[in-house]
Design a protein around this motif. Structure first.
Motif, PDB file in Angstrom:
ATOM      1  N   SER A 203      51.759  26.614  57.499  1.00 12.38           N
ATOM      2  CA  SER A 203      51.637  28.040  57.738  1.00 12.38           C
ATOM      3  C   SER A 203      50.509  28.340  58.740  1.00 12.38           C
ATOM      4  O   SER A 203      50.627  29.245  59.566  1.00 12.38           O
ATOM      5  CB  SER A 203      51.385  28.719  56.390  1.00 12.38           C
ATOM      6  OG  SER A 203      51.156  30.051  56.559  1.00 12.38           O
ATOM      7  N   SER A 204      49.437  27.543  58.686  1.00 13.11           N
ATOM      8  CA  SER A 204      48.314  27.788  59.595  1.00 13.11           C
ATOM      9  C   SER A 204      48.703  27.491  61.050  1.00 13.11           C
ATOM     10  O   SER A 204      48.087  27.980  61.983  1.00 13.11           O
ATOM     11  CB  SER A 204      47.096  26.954  59.186  1.00 13.11           C
ATOM     12  OG  SER A 204      47.299  25.603  59.517  1.00 13.11           O
ATOM     13  N   TYR A 205      49.740  26.666  61.231  1.00 14.57           N
ATOM     14  CA  TYR A 205      50.269  26.384  62.579  1.00 14.57           C
ATOM     15  C   TYR A 205      51.425  27.329  62.911  1.00 14.57           C
ATOM     16  O   TYR A 205      52.222  27.045  63.787  1.00 14.57           O
ATOM     17  CB  TYR A 205      50.769  24.936  62.650  1.00 14.57           C
ATOM     18  CG  TYR A 205      49.704  23.909  62.973  1.00 14.57           C
ATOM     19  CD1 TYR A 205      49.491  23.478  64.290  1.00 14.57           C
ATOM     20  CD2 TYR A 205      48.905  23.369  61.976  1.00 14.57           C
ATOM     21  CE1 TYR A 205      48.519  22.525  64.587  1.00 14.57           C
ATOM     22  CE2 TYR A 205      47.933  22.418  62.260  1.00 14.57           C
ATOM     23  CZ  TYR A 205      47.741  22.000  63.569  1.00 14.57           C
ATOM     24  OH  TYR A 205      46.779  21.061  63.864  1.00 14.57           O
ATOM     25  N   LYS A 291      42.336  27.424  60.829  1.00 11.60           N
ATOM     26  CA  LYS A 291      43.606  27.799  61.470  1.00 11.60           C
ATOM     27  C   LYS A 291      44.237  26.553  62.093  1.00 11.60           C
ATOM     28  O   LYS A 291      43.550  25.572  62.355  1.00 11.60           O
ATOM     29  CB  LYS A 291      43.337  28.756  62.631  1.00 11.60           C
ATOM     30  CG  LYS A 291      42.762  30.074  62.263  1.00 11.60           C
ATOM     31  CD  LYS A 291      42.599  30.856  63.552  1.00 11.60           C
ATOM     32  CE  LYS A 291      41.898  32.164  63.328  1.00 11.60           C
ATOM     33  NZ  LYS A 291      41.825  32.963  64.546  1.00 11.60           N
ATOM     34  N   GLY A 292      45.539  26.662  62.386  1.00 10.34           N
ATOM     35  CA  GLY A 292      46.235  25.538  63.002  1.00 10.34           C
ATOM     36  C   GLY A 292      45.766  25.255  64.422  1.00 10.34           C
ATOM     37  O   GLY A 292      45.969  24.185  64.945  1.00 10.34           O
ATOM     38  N   GLY A 293      45.176  26.197  65.060  1.00 14.32           N
ATOM     39  CA  GLY A 293      44.702  26.068  66.440  1.00 14.32           C
ATOM     40  C   GLY A 293      44.288  27.463  66.853  1.00 14.32           C
ATOM     41  O   GLY A 293      44.394  28.390  66.037  1.00 14.32           O
ATOM     42  N   PRO A 294      43.866  27.653  68.102  1.00 13.88           N
ATOM     43  CA  PRO A 294      43.437  28.999  68.512  1.00 13.88           C
ATOM     44  C   PRO A 294      44.528  30.051  68.255  1.00 13.88           C
ATOM     45  O   PRO A 294      44.250  31.198  67.934  1.00 13.88           O
ATOM     46  CB  PRO A 294      43.154  28.851  70.002  1.00 13.88           C
ATOM     47  CG  PRO A 294      43.100  27.385  70.270  1.00 13.88           C
ATOM     48  CD  PRO A 294      43.777  26.660  69.155  1.00 13.88           C
ATOM     49  N   GLU A 295      45.803  29.615  68.365  1.00 10.28           N
ATOM     50  CA  GLU A 295      46.912  30.562  68.151  1.00 10.28           C
ATOM     51  C   GLU A 295      47.353  30.621  66.694  1.00 10.28           C
ATOM     52  O   GLU A 295      48.221  31.404  66.328  1.00 10.28           O
ATOM     53  CB  GLU A 295      48.148  30.145  68.977  1.00 10.28           C
ATOM     54  CG  GLU A 295      47.906  29.925  70.458  1.00 10.28           C
ATOM     55  CD  GLU A 295      47.390  31.184  71.109  1.00 10.28           C
ATOM     56  OE1 GLU A 295      47.941  32.247  70.789  1.00 10.28           O
ATOM     57  OE2 GLU A 295      46.435  31.093  71.909  1.00 10.28           O
ATOM     58  N   GLY A 296      46.792  29.751  65.878  1.00 12.99           N
ATOM     59  CA  GLY A 296      47.218  29.672  64.474  1.00 12.99           C
ATOM     60  C   GLY A 296      46.563  30.747  63.614  1.00 12.99           C
ATOM     61  O   GLY A 296      45.972  31.697  64.121  1.00 12.99           O
ATOM     62  N   LYS A 297      46.709  30.592  62.307  1.00 13.77           N
ATOM     63  CA  LYS A 297      46.120  31.594  61.419  1.00 13.77           C
ATOM     64  C   LYS A 297      45.503  30.938  60.179  1.00 13.77           C
ATOM     65  O   LYS A 297      45.834  29.787  59.851  1.00 13.77           O
ATOM     66  CB  LYS A 297      47.169  32.623  61.016  1.00 13.77           C
ATOM     67  CG  LYS A 297      48.333  32.015  60.271  1.00 13.77           C
ATOM     68  CD  LYS A 297      49.344  33.079  59.897  1.00 13.77           C
ATOM     69  CE  LYS A 297      50.455  32.471  59.077  1.00 13.77           C
ATOM     70  NZ  LYS A 297      51.678  33.179  59.053  1.00 13.77           N
ATOM     71  N   HIS A 298      44.631  31.683  59.501  1.00 20.24           N
ATOM     72  CA  HIS A 298      44.084  31.193  58.244  1.00 20.24           C
ATOM     73  C   HIS A 298      45.157  31.368  57.185  1.00 20.24           C
ATOM     74  O   HIS A 298      45.727  32.450  57.067  1.00 20.24           O
ATOM     75  CB  HIS A 298      42.864  32.036  57.812  1.00 20.24           C
ATOM     76  CG  HIS A 298      41.733  31.961  58.775  1.00 20.24           C
ATOM     77  ND1 HIS A 298      40.985  30.831  58.956  1.00 20.24           N
ATOM     78  CD2 HIS A 298      41.203  32.895  59.604  1.00 20.24           C
ATOM     79  CE1 HIS A 298      40.047  31.065  59.854  1.00 20.24           C
ATOM     80  NE2 HIS A 298      40.157  32.299  60.272  1.00 20.24           N
ATOM     81  N   ALA A 299      45.435  30.317  56.452  1.00 12.20           N
ATOM     82  CA  ALA A 299      46.464  30.452  55.416  1.00 12.20           C
ATOM     83  C   ALA A 299      46.006  29.773  54.136  1.00 12.20           C
ATOM     84  O   ALA A 299      45.451  28.678  54.172  1.00 12.20           O
ATOM     85  CB  ALA A 299      47.766  29.814  55.894  1.00 12.20           C
ATOM     86  N   SER A 300      46.229  30.447  53.027  1.00 14.88           N
ATOM     87  CA  SER A 300      45.894  29.848  51.740  1.00 14.88           C
ATOM     88  C   SER A 300      47.079  30.060  50.803  1.00 14.88           C
ATOM     89  O   SER A 300      47.637  31.157  50.737  1.00 14.88           O
ATOM     90  CB  SER A 300      44.661  30.551  51.180  1.00 14.88           C
ATOM     91  OG  SER A 300      44.600  30.334  49.795  1.00 14.88           O
ATOM     92  N   THR A 301      47.463  29.006  50.108  1.00 10.85           N
ATOM     93  CA  THR A 301      48.592  29.147  49.187  1.00 10.85           C
ATOM     94  C   THR A 301      48.204  30.033  48.009  1.00 10.85           C
ATOM     95  O   THR A 301      47.092  29.922  47.494  1.00 10.85           O
ATOM     96  CB  THR A 301      49.015  27.754  48.667  1.00 10.85           C
ATOM     97  OG1 THR A 301      49.413  26.966  49.789  1.00 10.85           O
ATOM     98  CG2 THR A 301      50.158  27.850  47.681  1.00 10.85           C
ATOM     99  N   LEU A 302      49.126  30.881  47.629  1.00  7.91           N
ATOM    100  CA  LEU A 302      48.891  31.737  46.471  1.00  7.91           C
ATOM    101  C   LEU A 302      49.217  30.955  45.199  1.00  7.91           C
ATOM    102  O   LEU A 302      50.328  30.474  45.028  1.00  7.91           O
ATOM    103  CB  LEU A 302      49.783  32.979  46.562  1.00  7.91           C
ATOM    104  CG  LEU A 302      49.642  33.980  45.431  1.00  7.91           C
ATOM    105  CD1 LEU A 302      48.262  34.632  45.439  1.00  7.91           C
ATOM    106  CD2 LEU A 302      50.713  35.072  45.531  1.00  7.91           C
TER     107      LEU A 302
END
Ligand code: GLC
Length: 424
Positions: A203-205, A291-302
């Motif tokens: 998801s982070s990518y 994040k997956g990279g500069p274009e990625g996002k912070h993601a945490s599993t719920l």
């Protein structure tokens, strides 16, 4: 004389009351998790209910691995056993276990409205409220403030950066004779926890969540390939080879004894890292996972856990009462203050005492907004199979048995096979 008679009759009625209480006292059984301080907090809250009601409760602990716990529950349910009245169930299981659980709505008097609506929705299956939310989990990156400072390194915001910093610090510490230190510890065993870790990488990518909300299988993507390629490089490099058999507690063991720069874990590890016996007390920071990279996002599993009453319980009303007591405002507050278990009651995050005592509560709320759900709703009764196939495929890549591209292609094929026309 009159006083003595009064005392005697008072004593008698007290004695009768006590007898009546003992005669009507039932014994319930609850299954609680035993990760970190979970078991002792469960026992503490249960004693408060016993004191209030006079009923006894036996607390039994269950395996730490969510995957093993589900297998155990499924055995108990398929035998229609009344041995356990109240079950602690994972956020991904209400759909899977609903047939064995009691509808709690006749008992709640609407109290579920105090909880986050998405959790209540998650726990409502075919119009029945099959579980009450107990605590909600989001994962964080734990880091050693002292080590980052010592080597003049920033808190990483991308996975690549985490890899580089982890390696730099690990190498330099090794040169200084600190051979025990690793860059990054996380959960790499082939179990539900690896699904959570790997879902975060994907998801982070911007690689989606294995199966999207409409049931479409999205796992085979370039983004997933990049995410798995990077993670594959960690094992043996910045993560101990044993990480392939780590659950939450093994990762915490290494980090808390001072032997890792970074760790991925749920909030419970925060309370313990700050504990008196922790080797790293006062040296730890937490932030969003990279994040997956500069274009990625912070993601945490719920993640998170609920309490549910078994349909095979001999005392469903009493078991519902215990469930409502344990999931109440006061108990959730204690669990947050003592164990960093995130409440599921929204107003607790605005409680002044909570804000003063646990500044981490603010970080928790923010991380809830960045959380990504596992596809348990979209894949219905097949979620457990989907997750098993996913974590086994990822584990193969991490163990160097298969290249990411090949593993993802095979996984997609297998998922299509179990989905057939549609998930049901
Ligand atoms: C945590 C989460 C749970 C998840 C498990 C995986 O306990 O709360 O939802 O399935 O970790 O290890």
């Amino acid at each position: 004389m009159k006083t003595i008679a009064r005392c005697l009759s008072g004593g008698l009625s007290f004695g009768l009351l006590l007898l009546a209480k003992i005669a009507f006292s039932q014994t319930l059984t609850i299954s609680c998790g035993a990760v970190g301080a979970e078991l002792s907090l469960c026992k503490e809250a249960v004693s408060a209910w016993t004191k209030k009601t006079g009923h006894q409760v036996e607390v039994i602990s269950t395996p730490n691995s969510s995957t093993e716990r589900l297998a155990l529950y499924q055995q108990i349910f398929s035998a229609k056993s009344s041995d356990i009245d109240v079950f602690q169930i994972d956020i991904i299981w209400p759909g899977l276990l609903a047939n064995h659980l009691v509808d709690l709505s006749p008992y709640t008097k609407g109290v579920e409205k105090q909880h986050f609506p998405t959790l209540v929705e998650n726990n409502t299956v075919s119009g029945k409220l099959v579980a009450m939310p107990w605590f909600v989990d989001t994962a964080f990156l734990y880091y050693r403030k002292d080590l980052l400072e010592k080597y003049n390194q920033p808190v990483p915001t991308t996975w690549q950066q985490l890899s580089d910093i982890g390696k730099t610090i690990q190498n330099q510490e090794h040169e200084k004779g600190n051979a025990q230190l690793w860059g990054y510890v996380w959960q790499g065993r082939a179990y539900e926890g690896l699904t959570c870790n790997a879902l975060e990488w994907l998801s982070s990518y911007n690689g989606g969540s294995i199966v999207d909300n409409n049931g479409k299988i999205t796992v085979n993507s370039k983004a997933a390939e990049s995410a798995l390629s990077l993670a594959g490089q960690w094992v043996g490099q910045i993560s101990p080879p044993g990480v392939l058999n780590y659950t939450e507690e093994e990762a915490r063991g290494v980090f808390q004894s001072g032997n890792a720069v970074f760790m991925r874990n749920w909030p419970y590890a925060w309370a313990l890292a700050q504990g008196e016996e922790s080797a790293i007390k006062g040296k730890v920071g937490i932030v969003a996972l990279p994040k997956g990279g500069p274009e990625g996002k912070h993601a945490s599993t719920l993640g998170g856990w609920q309490l549910a009453v078994s349909k095979y319980s001999k005392y469903p009303k009493l078991a519902a009462d215990l469930t409502l007591f344990l999931t109440s405002y006061d108990i959730q507050k204690q669990r947050l203050l003592k164990g960093a278990f995130n409440p599921t009651i929204k107003s607790l995050y605005e409680d002044q005492e909570v804000i003063a005592a646990a500044p981490v509560a603010k970080t928790l709320v923010k991380s809830l907004e960045q959380s990504v759900a596992r596809p348990s709703t979209a894949t219905k009764s097949k979620y457990n199979q989907v997750s098993n196939l996913f974590f086994n495929a990822v584990h193969n890549v991490l163990a160097g048995k298969e290249a990411p591209k090949q593993a993802l292609k095979k996984l997609e094929k297998k998922l299509k096979r179990i989905k057939r026309k549609k998930w049901n």
